[in-house]
Design a protein around this motif. Structure first.
Motif, short mmCIF file in Angstrom:
data_model
loop_
_atom_site.label_atom_id
_atom_site.label_comp_id
_atom_site.label_asym_id
_atom_site.label_seq_id
_atom_site.Cartn_x
_atom_site.Cartn_y
_atom_site.Cartn_z
N ALA A 2 39.28 44.31 44.17
CA ALA A 2 37.84 44.33 43.86
C ALA A 2 37.20 43.11 44.51
O ALA A 2 37.89 42.23 45.05
N ASP A 3 35.90 43.05 44.48
CA ASP A 3 35.20 41.95 45.16
C ASP A 3 35.34 40.63 44.43
O ASP A 3 35.16 39.57 45.02
N THR A 4 35.66 40.68 43.12
CA THR A 4 35.92 39.46 42.37
C THR A 4 37.25 39.60 41.65
O THR A 4 37.67 40.71 41.29
N THR A 62 41.10 39.69 44.79
CA THR A 62 40.05 39.76 45.79
C THR A 62 40.64 40.16 47.15
O THR A 62 41.86 40.18 47.31
N PRO A 63 39.78 40.46 48.14
CA PRO A 63 40.31 40.80 49.47
C PRO A 63 41.28 39.77 50.02
O PRO A 63 42.36 40.14 50.51
N ARG A 94 36.56 51.85 46.44
CA ARG A 94 36.30 50.49 46.91
C ARG A 94 37.59 49.71 47.07
O ARG A 94 37.76 48.95 48.04
N SER A 95 38.54 49.91 46.16
CA SER A 95 39.82 49.21 46.26
C SER A 95 40.53 49.56 47.57
O SER A 95 41.04 48.69 48.27
N ILE A 141 38.91 47.87 50.55
CA ILE A 141 39.31 46.47 50.67
C ILE A 141 40.69 46.36 51.31
O ILE A 141 40.90 45.55 52.23
#
Length: 340
Positions: A236-238, A294-295, A328-329, A332
């Motif tokens: 995820a982004d965070t 995160t990425p 989204r996962s 990434i």
């Protein structure tokens, strides 16, 4: 070749997808199959190499029991990505039936079908008995079943009175899957590609891979070992959001060890309100290898995973409740790992 010598940059190896067609709380199997098709289309656009579905039975939150049917569903909505089983639990079936099913799939979608085989039931013992009624197989004759299945694809070896049509004469890649050393050794002896279930058997990963690498015998299929390892990945982004998303997977496995399998549950803010200290320690031991973050964190963890395993390919399993978050996962993972 030792594991250390098999280390590669992450972007140099293919990445693939494992899907259990999760049925979520508040959803249906119909919703699950729509999401599977949507994720497969998404994964193909992102550059993932193959899309596998796993055979499980009597599990409310897993919809991939009719694995061959779902493989056809995914192959129909994609164009070039390989699609297959991760895996078919061969002792649950007559080898002739699997030869015919995958012969049909390969005839419909030429050069795109993989046949991954396991010897576990993919369920509890009572359901295994219901599946295997009349066969009497407990998985110990897996090598003999494998040979029978392989012979159905080979015109030279097949019984002229019992033939797999379609199937006979088709070149369908066969993989052996495992969570211990049994299939690793057999894959090495047969010169077949080997996929290891590191996502639920992390402690056996390195011993099984070393067994495979050190005992590999070249074959008409492979000149050298080809390994794939499966990893639980929640991106995820965070970091906070990734950790929260991962609680759905933790609850799923908690329900399994409690013998109360259920639909995939929505994420929660605090797992300590759900599990006991003992359950937490059991899950952390078994699933502590999950890559959550995160990425940048995912990129580092995946690269470290490849370095430690020498894997030729990595397959990603992401049990995420919200479909958009799951898409989204995978975005990434693709962004940080797949060479464009």
């Amino acid at each position: 070749m030792s594991i250390a010598n098999r280390s590669k940059l992450l972007e140099e190896i293919p990445l693939s997808v494992l899907d259990l067609a999760s049925i979520v709380e508040g959803g249906t199997a119909h919703d699950s199959f729509k999401n599977t098709a949507n994720l497969a289309i998404h994964a193909e656009k992102l550059g993932f190499n193959r899309y596998w579905l796993a055979e499980h039975h009597n599990m409310p939150g897993i919809g991939s029991s009719a694995t061959s049917v779902l493989i056809g569903h995914v192959a129909q909505v994609t164009e070039s990505m390989r699609v297959g089983s991760g895996g078919i639990m061969l002792p649950n079936h007559a080898p002739l039936v699997i030869a015919e099913q995958f012969g049909t799939l390969e005839s419909l979608y030429p050069n795109r079908i993989d046949l991954g085989l396991g010897r576990a039931p993919g369920t509890d013992q009572r359901t295994a008995f219901a599946l295997r009624k009349g066969q009497g197989s407990d998985g110990q004759d897996f090598p003999e079943q494998l040979e029978e299945l392989t012979n159905y694809f080979s015109p030279e070896e097949s019984d002229p009175k019992v033939r797999a049509i379609p199937g006979e004469g088709l070149s369908i890649p066969i993989w052996l899957l495992g969570s211990s050393g049994f299939s690793a050794r057999l894959a090495a002896e047969k010169g077949l590609p080997f996929a290891f279930a590191s996502h639920f058997s992390p402690e056996n990963t390195i011993p099984a891979l070393e067994l495979y690498y050190n005992n590999f015998q070249p074959s008409d299929v492979l000149a050298e070992p080809y390994s794939m390892v499966v990893a639980n990945v929640i991106a995820a982004d965070t970091e906070k959001e990734a950790q929260r998303l991962a609680t759905s997977m933790q609850i799923q496995f908690l329900n399994i060890i409690r013998n109360t399998p259920n639909l995939l549950q929505a994420p929660v803010d605090d797992m300590d309100e759900i599990w006991s200290d003992y359950e937490k320690s059991v899950l952390e031991k078994q699933f502590g290898s999950a890559m959550v973050g995160t990425p940048a964190m995912i990129q580092e963890k995946l690269q470290d995973f490849q370095n430690k395993t020498g894997a030729s390919e990595i397959m990603i399993n992401s049990q995420i409740f919200d479909h958009e978050a799951r898409l989204r996962s995978f975005e990434i993972v693709s962004d940080v790992s797949i060479k464009k």
